[in-house]
Design an enzyme around this catalytic site. Sequence first.
Site, PDB file in Angstrom:
ATOM      1  N   LYS A 125     -25.290 -34.263  12.816  1.00 40.29           N
ATOM      2  CA  LYS A 125     -25.731 -33.009  12.187  1.00 40.29           C
ATOM      3  C   LYS A 125     -24.793 -32.744  11.017  1.00 40.29           C
ATOM      4  O   LYS A 125     -23.807 -33.477  10.834  1.00 40.29           O
ATOM      5  CB  LYS A 125     -25.689 -31.847  13.192  1.00 40.29           C
ATOM      6  CG  LYS A 125     -24.296 -31.568  13.747  1.00 40.29           C
ATOM      7  CD  LYS A 125     -24.292 -30.458  14.766  1.00 40.29           C
ATOM      8  CE  LYS A 125     -24.127 -29.117  14.107  1.00 40.29           C
ATOM      9  NZ  LYS A 125     -23.848 -28.035  15.070  1.00 40.29           N
TER      10      LYS A 125
ATOM     11  N   GLU B  49     -20.514 -28.176  17.385  1.00 40.37           N
ATOM     12  CA  GLU B  49     -19.688 -28.818  16.370  1.00 40.37           C
ATOM     13  C   GLU B  49     -20.169 -28.356  15.003  1.00 40.37           C
ATOM     14  O   GLU B  49     -21.353 -28.089  14.807  1.00 40.37           O
ATOM     15  CB  GLU B  49     -19.783 -30.341  16.498  1.00 40.37           C
ATOM     16  CG  GLU B  49     -19.074 -30.816  17.742  1.00 40.37           C
ATOM     17  CD  GLU B  49     -19.192 -32.309  17.966  1.00 40.37           C
ATOM     18  OE1 GLU B  49     -19.357 -33.054  16.989  1.00 40.37           O
ATOM     19  OE2 GLU B  49     -19.119 -32.725  19.133  1.00 40.37           O
TER      20      GLU B  49
ATOM     21  N   CYS C 190     -23.791 -34.186  23.066  1.00 39.53           N
ATOM     22  CA  CYS C 190     -24.148 -33.313  24.196  1.00 39.53           C
ATOM     23  C   CYS C 190     -25.602 -33.386  24.616  1.00 39.53           C
ATOM     24  O   CYS C 190     -25.894 -33.751  25.756  1.00 39.53           O
ATOM     25  CB  CYS C 190     -23.766 -31.876  23.866  1.00 39.53           C
ATOM     26  SG  CYS C 190     -21.991 -31.661  23.823  1.00 39.53           S
TER      27      CYS C 190
ATOM     28  N   THR D 175     -18.442 -30.590  30.610  1.00 33.44           N
ATOM     29  CA  THR D 175     -19.785 -30.423  31.185  1.00 33.44           C
ATOM     30  C   THR D 175     -19.927 -31.354  32.381  1.00 33.44           C
ATOM     31  O   THR D 175     -19.829 -32.573  32.237  1.00 33.44           O
ATOM     32  CB  THR D 175     -20.849 -30.764  30.124  1.00 33.44           C
ATOM     33  OG1 THR D 175     -20.591 -29.950  28.988  1.00 33.44           O
ATOM     34  CG2 THR D 175     -22.246 -30.510  30.641  1.00 33.44           C
TER      35      THR D 175
ATOM     36  N   ASN E 154     -28.225 -26.172  27.673  1.00 32.94           N
ATOM     37  CA  ASN E 154     -28.414 -27.269  26.713  1.00 32.94           C
ATOM     38  C   ASN E 154     -29.818 -27.859  26.819  1.00 32.94           C
ATOM     39  O   ASN E 154     -30.431 -28.215  25.812  1.00 32.94           O
ATOM     40  CB  ASN E 154     -27.352 -28.359  26.924  1.00 32.94           C
ATOM     41  CG  ASN E 154     -26.104 -28.062  26.103  1.00 32.94           C
ATOM     42  OD1 ASN E 154     -26.029 -27.055  25.407  1.00 32.94           O
ATOM     43  ND2 ASN E 154     -25.110 -28.929  26.182  1.00 32.94           N
TER      44      ASN E 154
HETATM   45  C1  UDX Z   1     -16.215 -32.625  25.598  1.00 36.76           C
HETATM   46  C2  UDX Z   1     -16.364 -32.359  27.071  1.00 36.76           C
HETATM   47  O1  UDX Z   1     -15.205 -32.455  27.713  1.00 36.76           O
HETATM   48  C3  UDX Z   1     -17.562 -33.048  27.614  1.00 36.76           C
HETATM   49  O2  UDX Z   1     -17.724 -32.895  28.971  1.00 36.76           O
HETATM   50  C4  UDX Z   1     -18.675 -32.370  26.948  1.00 36.76           C
HETATM   51  O3  UDX Z   1     -19.895 -32.701  27.500  1.00 36.76           O
HETATM   52  C5  UDX Z   1     -18.612 -32.703  25.483  1.00 36.76           C
HETATM   53  O4  UDX Z   1     -17.426 -32.247  24.981  1.00 36.76           O
HETATM   54  P1  UDX Z   1     -15.276 -33.943  23.687  1.00 36.76           P
HETATM   55  O5  UDX Z   1     -14.208 -32.930  23.468  1.00 36.76           O
HETATM   56  O6  UDX Z   1     -16.419 -33.953  22.740  1.00 36.76           O
HETATM   57  O7  UDX Z   1     -15.829 -33.799  25.188  1.00 36.76           O
HETATM   58  O8  UDX Z   1     -14.715 -35.398  23.837  1.00 36.76           O
HETATM   59  P2  UDX Z   1     -13.662 -36.166  22.943  1.00 36.76           P
HETATM   60  O9  UDX Z   1     -13.678 -35.638  21.566  1.00 36.76           O
HETATM   61  O10 UDX Z   1     -13.904 -37.601  23.228  1.00 36.76           O
HETATM   62  O11 UDX Z   1     -12.251 -35.732  23.555  1.00 36.76           O
HETATM   63  C6  UDX Z   1     -11.781 -36.016  24.793  1.00 36.76           C
HETATM   64  C7  UDX Z   1     -10.279 -36.223  24.716  1.00 36.76           C
HETATM   65  O12 UDX Z   1      -9.781 -36.419  26.043  1.00 36.76           O
HETATM   66  C8  UDX Z   1      -9.852 -37.428  23.891  1.00 36.76           C
HETATM   67  O13 UDX Z   1      -8.900 -37.022  22.942  1.00 36.76           O
HETATM   68  C9  UDX Z   1      -9.224 -38.380  24.922  1.00 36.76           C
HETATM   69  O14 UDX Z   1      -8.160 -39.117  24.389  1.00 36.76           O
HETATM   70  C10 UDX Z   1      -8.773 -37.414  25.994  1.00 36.76           C
HETATM   71  N1  UDX Z   1      -8.643 -37.968  27.334  1.00 36.76           N
HETATM   72  C11 UDX Z   1      -9.632 -38.716  27.859  1.00 36.76           C
HETATM   73  C12 UDX Z   1      -7.517 -37.648  28.072  1.00 36.76           C
HETATM   74  O15 UDX Z   1      -6.619 -36.955  27.604  1.00 36.76           O
HETATM   75  N2  UDX Z   1      -7.419 -38.100  29.356  1.00 36.76           N
HETATM   76  C13 UDX Z   1      -8.398 -38.882  29.910  1.00 36.76           C
HETATM   77  O16 UDX Z   1      -8.260 -39.284  31.069  1.00 36.76           O
HETATM   78  C14 UDX Z   1      -9.539 -39.181  29.149  1.00 36.76           C
HETATM   79  C1  UDX Z   2     -24.805 -28.330  21.406  1.00 31.83           C
HETATM   80  C2  UDX Z   2     -25.035 -26.877  21.880  1.00 31.83           C
HETATM   81  O1  UDX Z   2     -25.664 -26.138  20.830  1.00 31.83           O
HETATM   82  C3  UDX Z   2     -23.717 -26.234  22.288  1.00 31.83           C
HETATM   83  O2  UDX Z   2     -23.961 -24.942  22.791  1.00 31.83           O
HETATM   84  C4  UDX Z   2     -23.067 -27.098  23.353  1.00 31.83           C
HETATM   85  O3  UDX Z   2     -21.794 -26.593  23.687  1.00 31.83           O
HETATM   86  C5  UDX Z   2     -22.913 -28.533  22.872  1.00 31.83           C
HETATM   87  O4  UDX Z   2     -24.181 -29.047  22.454  1.00 31.83           O
HETATM   88  P1  UDX Z   2     -23.889 -29.542  19.212  1.00 31.83           P
HETATM   89  O5  UDX Z   2     -24.430 -30.781  19.847  1.00 31.83           O
HETATM   90  O6  UDX Z   2     -22.497 -29.531  18.695  1.00 31.83           O
HETATM   91  O7  UDX Z   2     -23.998 -28.306  20.242  1.00 31.83           O
HETATM   92  O8  UDX Z   2     -24.830 -29.148  17.969  1.00 31.83           O
HETATM   93  P2  UDX Z   2     -26.227 -28.386  17.786  1.00 31.83           P
HETATM   94  O9  UDX Z   2     -26.090 -27.491  16.627  1.00 31.83           O
HETATM   95  O10 UDX Z   2     -26.716 -27.795  19.048  1.00 31.83           O
HETATM   96  O11 UDX Z   2     -27.202 -29.583  17.359  1.00 31.83           O
HETATM   97  C6  UDX Z   2     -27.576 -30.625  18.248  1.00 31.83           C
HETATM   98  C7  UDX Z   2     -28.645 -31.499  17.626  1.00 31.83           C
HETATM   99  O12 UDX Z   2     -29.882 -30.793  17.525  1.00 31.83           O
HETATM  100  C8  UDX Z   2     -28.335 -31.993  16.212  1.00 31.83           C
HETATM  101  O13 UDX Z   2     -28.722 -33.350  16.106  1.00 31.83           O
HETATM  102  C9  UDX Z   2     -29.185 -31.120  15.320  1.00 31.83           C
HETATM  103  O14 UDX Z   2     -29.540 -31.781  14.115  1.00 31.83           O
HETATM  104  C10 UDX Z   2     -30.410 -30.904  16.208  1.00 31.83           C
HETATM  105  N1  UDX Z   2     -31.140 -29.656  15.902  1.00 31.83           N
HETATM  106  C11 UDX Z   2     -30.572 -28.429  16.108  1.00 31.83           C
HETATM  107  C12 UDX Z   2     -32.476 -29.724  15.463  1.00 31.83           C
HETATM  108  O15 UDX Z   2     -33.039 -30.823  15.296  1.00 31.83           O
HETATM  109  N2  UDX Z   2     -33.154 -28.550  15.241  1.00 31.83           N
HETATM  110  C13 UDX Z   2     -32.601 -27.316  15.426  1.00 31.83           C
HETATM  111  O16 UDX Z   2     -33.294 -26.314  15.204  1.00 31.83           O
HETATM  112  C14 UDX Z   2     -31.261 -27.258  15.880  1.00 31.83           C
END
Ligand code: UDX
Ligand code: UDX
Length: 439
Positions: free
Chosen positions: A322, A157, A262, A123, A210
């Site tokens: 969550k 997630e 996120c 993102t 989002n």
């Molecule tokens: C993702 C998206 O990429 C982020 O922009 C979005 O808003 C949320 O989801 P996420 O997959 O949740 O991030 O992050 P994380 O679980 O921390 O994984 C990132 C991975 O990238 C880690 O395994 C880290 O080791 C790796 N990494 C980080 C690299 O391989 N190279 C880097 O330079 C930095």
């Molecule tokens: C979110 C977006 O849904 C997904 O599309 C994007 O790619 C990443 O961000 P995520 O953060 O994994 O996904 O979970 P989500 O199910 O969206 O929940 C986010 C938060 O909102 C949690 O803390 C959840 O408890 C809260 N939530 C969700 C509420 O409080 N009420 C609801 O009705 C739904």
Amino acid sequence: MDLSIIGSGYVGLVSGACFADVGHHVVCVDNNPQKIEALQAGHIPIYEPGLEEVIQRNVAAGRLRFTNSTEDGVDHSEVVFIAVPTPPQADGSVDLSYIERVARDIAAVLKPGQYRVVVDKSTVPVKTGDKVAETIKRYGQKGAEFDVVSNPEFLREGCAVSDLMKPDRIVVGSKSDRALALMQKLYQPFMAPILVTDINSAELIKHAANSFLALKISYINAVSAICEASGADVEKVADGIGMDKRIGRNFLNAGLGYGGSCFPKDIAAFIAISEQLGVPFTLLKEVQRINQSQRERFLKAMRDTLWILRDKKIAVWGLTFKGDTDDIRSSVSIDLIAELIKEGAHVTAYDPKGMDNVRNFKLIPEAKLVDSALEAAQGAEALVIATEWHEFAQVDLSHLKEAMASPMVFDGRNLLNPETMNHLGFHYRSIGRPGAGKG
Ligand code: UDX
Ligand code: UDX
């Protein structure tokens, strides 16, 4: 097709596994050597329902492998995804240094005559695609051929595998027909509608989506406060407005507010982006304020009932942001526990999957973590339900009542039934439902 994913976290690893599952050959790259060693040895570093089976199946079929080497990934793929973190900075704007680093790493290994599509899945703020393209051009060899594409990810997630396998839509932002044709081929097995846009619009779609979902949650949370003040039932109100197809019932669950890796960061980022562009999106500041006030109102309700929190034994169910995940990033529960501890309460907590992460990151060290929901409730003067884990709704309520020193339950996710709880003699308080004020 052959593809690689740089960054094997929640987004990269699940995406890689699902791409392999539809028949592509995928190399997952990560710069964390322990993570790659673990994955190569068959250990999955995150908890995500269904992920382990998909990974095992595709590793066994020879379609999925893991490496530390960006060169290995780029060499063996027509399409290279970037899925590294884009964390927030103190002012809410996005730290793009990982993205820039990866763009330079790709530039360093792109060989002339070897066309690659570089896809940003992380993102990112609108206009980042242009910067990535400029960076690869600046640091790459002469004659390196590539296009940059934006392809935001919408997985949640906890249900990431099914979200990825059956997406509502796939957004592809591209200005190159060649890149677009490859992206369409890549996504063809998913049989989902593909929306083709320019790169800026694709990037903006992710922040706008989002933010809208977070707005929906804050909207119902603001309504929940009015329900509490008036004796109405927020669940009924959500059903009533959600049955209107134009509104929809999803994301209208009132509770302690949104957390996670996120929403909090993406809303802050969208506000910062709008301000930088000179068109401040002030509505989103109100979304943030309502989200924060939800937990403050909850804490106030606890204080109103328990009076002084110092030396009170309080049980908390749920540590993750969550249910169905081990992710504790920006978890409302952790913030709430920190506040309870600050006020002198003794907190005992349980979570089905999040406790290892809490220990590893040394968060809330004063809280005692135990192995079951009932054990956490043992001798407690109050129980807080902070996360919507299904397991908590299955606990035997008469055993719960026996275990607690005083049967007082503060349900921050409206998981239990108020009538049942009142009938069993609990002092039960939830969010925006009748009886909420009784405490
Ligand atoms: C993702 C998206 O990429 C982020 O922009 C979005 O808003 C949320 O989801 P996420 O997959 O949740 O991030 O992050 P994380 O679980 O921390 O994984 C990132 C991975 O990238 C880690 O395994 C880290 O080791 C790796 N990494 C980080 C690299 O391989 N190279 C880097 O330079 C930095
Ligand atoms: C979110 C977006 O849904 C997904 O599309 C994007 O790619 C990443 O961000 P995520 O953060 O994994 O996904 O979970 P989500 O199910 O969206 O929940 C986010 C938060 O909102 C949690 O803390 C959840 O408890 C809260 N939530 C969700 C509420 O409080 N009420 C609801 O009705 C739904």
